[in-house]
Enzyme design. Structure first.
Site, PDB file in Angstrom:
ATOM      1  N   GLY A 295       6.289  45.036  49.789  1.00 27.47           N
ATOM      2  CA  GLY A 295       6.836  44.211  48.735  1.00 27.47           C
ATOM      3  C   GLY A 295       6.036  44.264  47.445  1.00 27.47           C
ATOM      4  N   THR A 296       4.724  44.341  47.551  1.00 27.29           N
ATOM      5  CA  THR A 296       3.883  44.370  46.356  1.00 27.29           C
ATOM      6  C   THR A 296       4.173  45.595  45.506  1.00 27.29           C
ATOM      7  OG1 THR A 296       2.111  43.062  47.370  1.00 27.29           O
ATOM      8  CG2 THR A 296       1.499  44.495  45.537  1.00 27.29           C
TER       9      THR A 296
ATOM     10  N   ASN B  19       7.160  31.614  49.369  1.00 23.10           N
ATOM     11  CA  ASN B  19       6.387  31.949  50.558  1.00 23.10           C
ATOM     12  C   ASN B  19       5.502  30.815  51.051  1.00 23.10           C
ATOM     13  OD1 ASN B  19       5.135  32.733  47.974  1.00 23.10           O
ATOM     14  ND2 ASN B  19       3.352  33.228  49.221  1.00 23.10           N
TER      15      ASN B  19
ATOM     16  N   GLN C 196      10.413  36.871  51.610  1.00 22.50           N
ATOM     17  CA  GLN C 196      10.528  35.816  52.622  1.00 22.50           C
ATOM     18  C   GLN C 196      11.955  35.603  53.118  1.00 22.50           C
ATOM     19  OE1 GLN C 196       8.203  34.322  54.291  1.00 22.50           O
ATOM     20  NE2 GLN C 196       6.508  35.181  53.123  1.00 22.50           N
TER      21      GLN C 196
ATOM     22  N   HIS D 193       7.225  44.076  57.346  1.00 18.55           N
ATOM     23  CA  HIS D 193       6.433  43.303  58.309  1.00 18.55           C
ATOM     24  C   HIS D 193       6.757  41.815  58.289  1.00 18.55           C
ATOM     25  CE1 HIS D 193       3.168  41.327  55.790  1.00 18.55           C
ATOM     26  NE2 HIS D 193       3.729  42.135  54.906  1.00 18.55           N
TER      27      HIS D 193
ATOM     28  N   THR E 274       4.741  61.944  50.376  1.00 24.04           N
ATOM     29  CA  THR E 274       5.460  62.229  51.621  1.00 24.04           C
ATOM     30  C   THR E 274       5.881  60.929  52.294  1.00 24.04           C
ATOM     31  OG1 THR E 274       4.172  64.247  51.917  1.00 24.04           O
ATOM     32  CG2 THR E 274       5.302  63.376  53.869  1.00 24.04           C
TER      33      THR E 274
ATOM     34  N   CYS F  40      -2.317  36.084  50.965  1.00 25.53           N
ATOM     35  CA  CYS F  40      -2.989  36.942  49.989  1.00 25.53           C
ATOM     36  C   CYS F  40      -4.107  36.226  49.252  1.00 25.53           C
ATOM     37  CB  CYS F  40      -1.969  37.477  48.986  1.00 25.53           C
ATOM     38  SG  CYS F  40      -0.655  38.440  49.763  1.00 25.53           S
TER      39      CYS F  40
END
Length: 385
Positions: free
Chosen positions: A73-74, A153, A181, A203, A239, A329
Site C-alpha cells: 500500500g505504501t 486504520n 483497511q 497482507h 521483475t 507504522c
C-alpha cells in the site's frame, strides 16, 4: 502455566491463509524463470501474472490494464500521489491529518520540495472530516487532488467515499483513496465509484506481505516511481513477484466469498468486547464512529480512564496478548496515537488508548480472557498509583 498467544492486531497485518500459501507454492518452488522472458518457461509465469491481474480486476469491476502490482500500500500511495503531481503538474492536494503516514508524509515531501501546496481538512472529535471545508477548497482549487482513505486504520471509521468522490468530480478533482483497511472488507464496483486511484495491500486480507496493487483509471496520467524496465505498463519497473501476485489474487477472492457472514462474525466479537468493557471499566470511551454501518467490524479503539500512562499494550504483551496503541507504522512512539491527538485527545488519553483489531481466527474466549487480563492489569496499576 503457559501464557496464551492471543493476536488482536489484525489491522496491522493478517496471517497468511494456508490455501493462499498452497496457491503460491508452485511459483516458489521449481518455477525459476523470469515472467518477462519470451520462452515457454517465462510465458507460463506471464500467464499466471495476467490471470491474477484479471481476477483482481474482475473482483473490483475494473479493467485488467488498470491494475498495477506494487510492493504494498505504501508504494501504491506514493506512486499515485507523486505520479499525478509529476505527470500532470497538479499544484494542490486536499487531504486529512489522520490519513496513514504513507499519504501524509508523501504529501509533506511534495510540499517541501515546492511541487504542491497541501490543504489539510479539520476533523471533529470522532474523526469526521469537515465536508463544508472540503467543498470550499474544491471551489477554490478546481482540478486538485483529493486524497482520503476509505477506512481509518486506527479508528475503524468508514467514510462516505462515494459521496465525496462524486462531489469532488464536480470540480474536476482527481480522487485517490488508500483502501488498505477496507479492501477485502467491503465490495467495490469501480464502474460506479468515480475514483482515479485506489491503493491496497495483500497482507491486510490474509495474503502475502510485501505485495499490493494500485488501481489507475484509464485516461489518468501518472509517472513511474521506479525507473527501469517496462513492467506494469511501464509504471513499476522490476521483475514481478509472481508467487505473491498469485497469492494476493487468491486471497482477495477468498476473503470476498461469503463476505456478509464473515463481517457479521467480526461484528459479534466487536460488540462482545464493547459490552464487556462497558460492564467492567466505568469511564471507558470508544473512539471513532459508533454507528455499525459506519465502522469496520474488525477495529475497536478504546480509551481507558486514568491520567497516568499505564502502558497497556506493553502489559498485555507480557500476558501474551498482542494489541496496538495506534498504527503499527508508528508503534515505537511513546507520544500516543497521532490520530487521537488530532481528534483532540490529551496526551495521557492517547497513551491510555488501545486499538483492538479482530480477525477470522479470533474467538469469544480470547475476548473474555483479554478483558479479565485488563482488569488484573488495571487493578495493579491503580494500587501502585
Amino acid at each position: 502455566m503457559e501464557k496464551p498467544a492471543i493476536y488482536f492486531d489484525y489491522a496491522a497485518s493478517t496471517p497468511l491463509d494456508p490455501e493462499v500459501f498452497e496457491a503460491m507454492k508452485p511459483y516458489l518452488l521449481g518455477q525459476g524463470a523470469n515472467p518477462s522472458s519470451t520462452h515457454q518457461h517465462g510465458r507460463r509465469l506471464r500467464t499466471a501474472v495476467e490471470q491474477a491481474r484479471r481476477k483482481i480486476a474482475q473482483l473490483l469491476n475494473a479493467q485488467a490494464y488498470e491494475i498495477v502490482f506494487t510492493s504494498g500500500g505504501t508504494e501504491a500511495d506514493n506512486t499515485a500521489l507523486k505520479g499525478m503531481v509529476h505527470a500532470m503538474g497538479i499544484q494542490h492536494i486536499i487531504s486529512s491529518p489522520i490519513e496513514h503516514h504513507a499519504v501524509t508524509h508523501t504529501i509533506k515531501t511534495l510540499e517541501k520540495a515546492g511541487h504542491i501546496q497541501a490543504h489539510w481538512l479539520k476533523v471533529d472529535s470522532q474523526g469526521q472530516i469537515d465536508r463544508e471545508a472540503l467543498r470550499d477548497l474544491l471551489k477554490q482549487y478546481p482540478g486538485a487532488i483529493v486524497s482520503l482513505m476509505h477506512g481509518n486504520n486506527e479508528l475503524g471509521n468508514i467514510y462516505e467515499l462515494q459521496e465525496i468522490a462524486e462531489e469532488s468530480k464536480e470540480y474536476g478533482a482527481y480522487i485517490h483513496s488508500d483502501t488498505v483497511q477496507t479492501m477485502g472488507n467491503v465490495t467495490y464496483d469501480l464502474q460506479v465509484l468515480p475514483i482515479d486511484f485506489l491503493a491496497a495491500s495483500a497482507h491486510k486480507f490474509y495474503g502475502p506481505k510485501g505485495m499490493g496493487f494500485l488501481f489507475v483509471r484509464k485516461g489518468t496520467s501518472v509517472s513511474a516511481l521506479i525507473d527501469g524496465g517496462s513492467q506494469e505498463q511501464a509504471l513499476r519497473a522490476g521483475t514481478e513477484n509472481v508467487a505473491s501476485i498469485v497469492g494476493m489474487a487468491h486471497a482477495l477472492e477468498k476473503r470476498l466469498q461469503n463476505l456478509s457472514e464473515k463481517q457479521a462474525s467480526l461484528q459479534k466479537l466487536k460488540s462482545r468486547m464493547k459490552d464487556l468493557l462497558l460492564e467492567n471499566f466505568p469511564g471507558v470511551r470508544f473512539n471513532g464512529f459508533q454507528e455499525q454501518e459506519k465502522s469496520l467490524p474488525k477495529i475497536l479503539n478504546v480509551t481507558f480512564p486514568g491520567e497516568e500512562d499505564r502502558m497497556l499494550p506493553f502489559h498485555l504483551d507480557i500476558k501474551g496478548i498482542s494489541v496496538s496503541g495506534g498504527s503499527a507504522c508508528s508503534s515505537g512512539a511513546r507520544s500516543g496515537s497521532f490520530v487521537l491527538r488530532e481528534l483532540g485527545h490529551k496526551e495521557h488519553e492517547a497513551l491510555n488508548s488501545v486499538r483492538f483489531s479482530f480477525g477470522l481466527q479470533s474467538t469469544e474466549e480470547e475476548i473474555d480472557y483479554t478483558v479479565d487480563t485488563l482488569k488484573e492489569i488495571l487493578d495493579k496499576t491503580l494500587q501502585k498509583a
